[in-house]
Design a protein around this motif. Structure first.
Motif: not given
Length: 529
Positions: A6, A9, A14, A25, A29, A58
């Protein structure tokens, strides 16, 4: 191209994922977040329980952080699924004022929804029917919606929300709008809907959209219709963990839950007719393990997202093969192994159709039915008692109380018992039947007299005074005949008059003496004067 972590992001997301213990993920995702963050439309298909909620939350949160305005409309087929999406959003952002939200579902307080919508929240998580209701009332503003999410789209179409979805999508702005469509299956209706609302979407496909979860072992049991309840009680008593039982109708769900309670099984029903607060209570009890068995209909199936469900029992087979996939997808989540049992009672053709469409990747086991009869009922629900309208009665109230006392004495039920309050002994007046002395009543001054005592005696019929029988030869009336005890007053007066006439009648030869006495008395009085 799929991301491995991630790292793309923002930092606040996070940190939120680390706080939730999510570091890697899921496949859906990994393939959907990156193109969604680029602003492209996404058409994603994956089995239930694969993390589709975070797959669209997200990237939307990542883009909203960089924008001053813009709102997101997320449509869910059921109230439970909308509630879960709402809770997942709060797990990520907490009480961050930049990401205000409103839950718009049926059964909730509509006045509270008016207040939330008047504040123009950035996230509107709703069911299609309630959005149409607010549109008719003109209490919802969708002119600033830039993110349109259709979650569990195939289920929304099965529930008849196609027209509502088209009505909502028609009023949304076309410019700068991103549409994300997620579904567990991909029938022709979904393909046509995606072609109508999505612009050059990125196709994300995880696994087969028509196969069941590989970690779910499937069993079938053939039996008669009347053998279903004994078999279900046997399965629940021999299996461990939470169990989800599917039935066809709402009435059947309520009836089956009551029957299971009679045999000491903690069960409750959930369907579309329950009020929102009651649905929430049942789901909370099922999630925290207080409630072990949940009886549900297909409408409520999509709203049940509980990771610890160990078994799914199809008490009634579903109407279509797609519903079967949704049902058994409630177990075997998050890498755990689940079990799905289907009762086949005269509907072999329906099971054959399910087998052809579902394309089972694992063999289905044929299990022999049990011949054990139903055990003795432990409890009698109050709804089963006889009412004034003449409903069926299983046990009368006295019998139910006796049964409950037997269970308490045997130790099968451990309940706190309060000491019964002391009660005064009951005074029984009918002492002629029961040899129980009655407590004497306190008499007033007037009633203390002998005459008034008999007149004011309680609960005693007033009759003529009983005459005591004297010695033979003489009576009160001068004769040997005595009236019977308890005779009426008229009969006593008649007897008294008859005896007086007999005494006053002249004897034989005594007429002269009678006349002499009469004249002597008369003339004697005059002479004295």
């Amino acid at each position: 191209m799929s991301m491995k972590d991630f790292s793309i992001l923002p930092a606040f997301l996070q940190d939120a994922l680390k706080r939730l213990g999510i570091t890697t993920p899921t496949p859906i995702q990994a393939q959907a977040i990156e193109p969604a963050m680029q602003g492209r439309d996404v058409l994603g298909t994956a089995q239930t329980g694969t993390g589709k909620t975070f797959a669209f939350l997200l990237p939307i949160l990542s883009r909203m952080e960089k924008e001053d305005g813009g709102a997101a409309l997320i449509l869910s087929p059921t109230r439970e699924l909308a509630q879960q999406t709402y809770e997942a959003l709060h797990e990520l952002v907490g009480k961050d004022p930049r990401f205000t939200s409103a839950l718009i579902i049926g059964g909730d307080n509509i006045d509270r929804q008016f207040v939330k919508l008047a504040r123009h929240p950035r996230f509107i998580i709703a069911t299609p029917g309630r959005v149409i209701d607010h549109m008719n009332r003109k209490t919802i503003d969708l002119s600033d919606v830039r993110y349109f999410v259709l979650d569990e789209t195939d289920r929304m179409l099965d529930m008849g929300f196609r027209d509502d979805i088209q009505t909502i999508a028609y009023i949304l702005p076309e410019e700068n709008k991103q549409t994300l469509l997620f579904s567990a299956t991909m029938p022709k209706e979904i393909t046509g809907l995606a072609a109508q609302y999505l612009k050059e979407p990125v196709r994300v496909k995880i696994g087969s959209v028509t196969s069941t979860v590989d970690l779910v072992s499937q069993e079938i049991i053939c039996m008669g219709v009347r053998e279903k309840l004994p078999q279900l009680v046997h399965e629940l008593n021999t299996r461990k963990g939470s169990v989800l039982v599917f039935v066809r109708t709402k009435h059947g769900a309520d009836r089956l839950a009551k029957q299971l309670k009679m045999y000491g099984i903690k069960a409750n029903a959930i369907h579309g007719d329950l009020r929102q607060n009651r649905r929430q209570q049942v789901m909370d009890a099922f999630r925290n393990g207080t409630l072990r068995v949940l009886v549900a209909t297909d409408v409520a199936a999509r709203g049940i997202d509980v990771p610890h469900i160990g078994h799914v029992i199809n008490y009634d087979l579903p109407q279509c093969p797609e519903d079967y996939i949704h049902r058994i997808g409630r177990t075997g989540r998050a890498g755990s192994v689940g079990c799905a049992v289907s009762f086949i009672a005269g509907d072999e053709d329906k099971w054959r159709e399910i087998s052809e469409v579902a394309q089972f990747s694992t063999p289905v086991k044929l299990v022999e039915k049990t011949n054990d009869p139903l055990p003795e009922p432990k409890f009698v629900p109050q709804e089963e008692g006889r009412s004034r309208r003449g409903r069926a009665n299983t046990l009368r109230r006295g019998e139910a109380t006796r049964r409950a006392r037997e269970l308490l004495e045997s130790g099968e039920v451990d309940l706190p018992q309060n000491p019964a309050p002391a009660r005064a002994p009951r005074v029984i007046l009918a002492t002629d039947k029961l040899d129980v002395p009655a407590a004497p009543r306190r008499l007033s001054r007037r009633e203390n007299s002998p005459k008034q005592a008999e007149r004011h005696a309680p609960h005693k019929k007033r009759t003529a005074p009983q005459q005591p029988q004297k010695q033979a030869g003489k009576t009160r009336f001068g004769g040997h005949n005595v009236a019977r005890v308890g005779a009426s007053k008229r009969a006593l007066n008649r007897r008294r008059a008859q005896e007086n006439r007999q005494q006053a009648a002249p004897k034989k030869g005594g007429l002269k003496n009678f006349v002499k006495k009469a004249f002597s008395k008369l003339f004697g009085r005059k002479k004295k004067k």
